[in-house]
Design a protein around this motif. Sequence first.
Motif, short mmCIF file in Angstrom:
data_model
loop_
_atom_site.label_atom_id
_atom_site.label_comp_id
_atom_site.label_asym_id
_atom_site.label_seq_id
_atom_site.Cartn_x
_atom_site.Cartn_y
_atom_site.Cartn_z
N MET A 1 0.82 -1.20 0.00
CA MET A 1 0.00 0.00 0.00
C MET A 1 0.86 1.26 0.00
O MET A 1 0.56 2.24 -0.69
CB MET A 1 -0.91 -0.02 1.22
CG MET A 1 -1.77 1.20 1.40
SD MET A 1 -2.69 1.15 2.95
CE MET A 1 -1.34 1.19 4.14
N SER B 1 -5.35 -0.06 -7.02
CA SER B 1 -5.35 -1.49 -7.30
C SER B 1 -6.17 -1.78 -8.55
O SER B 1 -7.27 -1.25 -8.73
CB SER B 1 -5.92 -2.26 -6.12
OG SER B 1 -5.81 -3.65 -6.32
N GLU C 1 -1.65 -4.34 -2.13
CA GLU C 1 -1.87 -5.19 -0.97
C GLU C 1 -2.12 -4.36 0.27
O GLU C 1 -1.35 -3.43 0.58
CB GLU C 1 -0.68 -6.12 -0.75
CG GLU C 1 -0.46 -7.13 -1.86
CD GLU C 1 0.71 -8.04 -1.56
OE1 GLU C 1 1.59 -7.63 -0.77
OE2 GLU C 1 0.77 -9.14 -2.14
N THR C 2 -3.17 -4.66 0.98
CA THR C 2 -3.47 -4.00 2.27
C THR C 2 -2.91 -4.85 3.39
O THR C 2 -3.17 -6.06 3.44
CB THR C 2 -4.98 -3.84 2.45
OG1 THR C 2 -5.51 -3.08 1.36
CG2 THR C 2 -5.30 -3.14 3.76
N THR D 1 -2.42 -6.87 6.71
CA THR D 1 -3.39 -7.55 7.58
C THR D 1 -2.90 -7.71 9.02
O THR D 1 -3.70 -7.90 9.92
CB THR D 1 -3.71 -8.94 7.01
OG1 THR D 1 -2.49 -9.68 6.86
CG2 THR D 1 -4.38 -8.81 5.63
#
Length: 393
Positions: A275, A317, A346-347, A349
Amino acid sequence: MSQDLYTVLGVARDADGDAIKKAYRRLARQLHPDVNPDPETQERFKEVSRAYEVLSDPQKRAAYDRGGDPFGGAGGFGGQGAGFSFTDIMDAFFGGAQGGAAAGRGPRPRTRRGQDALIRLEVDLSEAAFGATRELKVDTAVTCETCHGDGAAPGSRPVPCETCHGAGEVAHVQRSFLGEIRTLRPCAACRGFGSIIPEPCRECSGDGRVRSRRTLSIKIPAGVDTGTRVQLSEQGEVGPGGGPAGDLYVEIHVADHPTFRRHGNDLQCTVSIPMTAAALGTTLELPTLEADVVSGDGADTDLETSFDLEVRPGTQSGTEQVLRGRGVPGLRGTGRGDLVVTILVETPTRLDGRQEELLAELAALRGEEAPDGNVKATQKSVFGRLRDAFNAH
């Protein structure tokens, strides 16, 4: 034979064979018992058939023109010397081959062209894109080296068939109300070849060919895809009797690639970035398809194996970047496709305490502590706007 045969067929005395045949076909269609079953017409059909039998045979026609009996004295439509080929009737209705209605086909040759063969070959994407040379093992029929294709054991040779005397066909005669109908059938003794091999070759059992595995070198042109067939002339099955070989077709199947997907002449790949990199922008080093070629034995080391992909700040994205001319070359040298790179953001997690504090501080600075989702109303259709306007009145 009181009536003139030329008059029966309705042709001139100097008519050629084609004119006689056409006249017979025309009359046979009109007078055949299946069309006109009355006795008078049947007699007329017999006269026409007898006239055609004489005038279509050069020797009988010459004897008739000299005033002799073309049937050799036997006389009569159904006598010993009479009879016509069943092919004559078939020619009258369906049109037979030129050059004599009663002519047979003759012996069929032992030497015939072999069948084409098809095999499938799996290649890498880089081989399909840029071409390659592969060694291929094939199992096909080849000419027998013992008899050199003629099927006879060394020191022997085929001999004429005693049943058909080399004709390859035998005549079968049946009597009917039309007289004697003669048909030609392939000789059962020699299977229509006209000759018999008394001592077949033990290696090939008289076929003139044996199966063998051999290695071929096949050149795969650049730009092929799954389903493309490469033709190798005269590399298929050798024909019976040592006949010429058919062609070999190699059907290409392109294996899946770990990085690239092919769509026509374009290549597609997906790149995942964090991100933070999507927000700030970054530069990625991506491999080229040529890198697979360089990794092979004896490959050209001057090929470009990687390139830099610029990711602009704020990239979302699903963004696609199209790189012109980095795809697959055209099969016939018609340029080269593109490379389409899809970027996935990609976030994270899993965050530790410090990372959560920093993200919370960033959210506060951007006023995003409690986002409303930025929900947008769906655009109304034309019919919806017309309905609202009508209700307003």
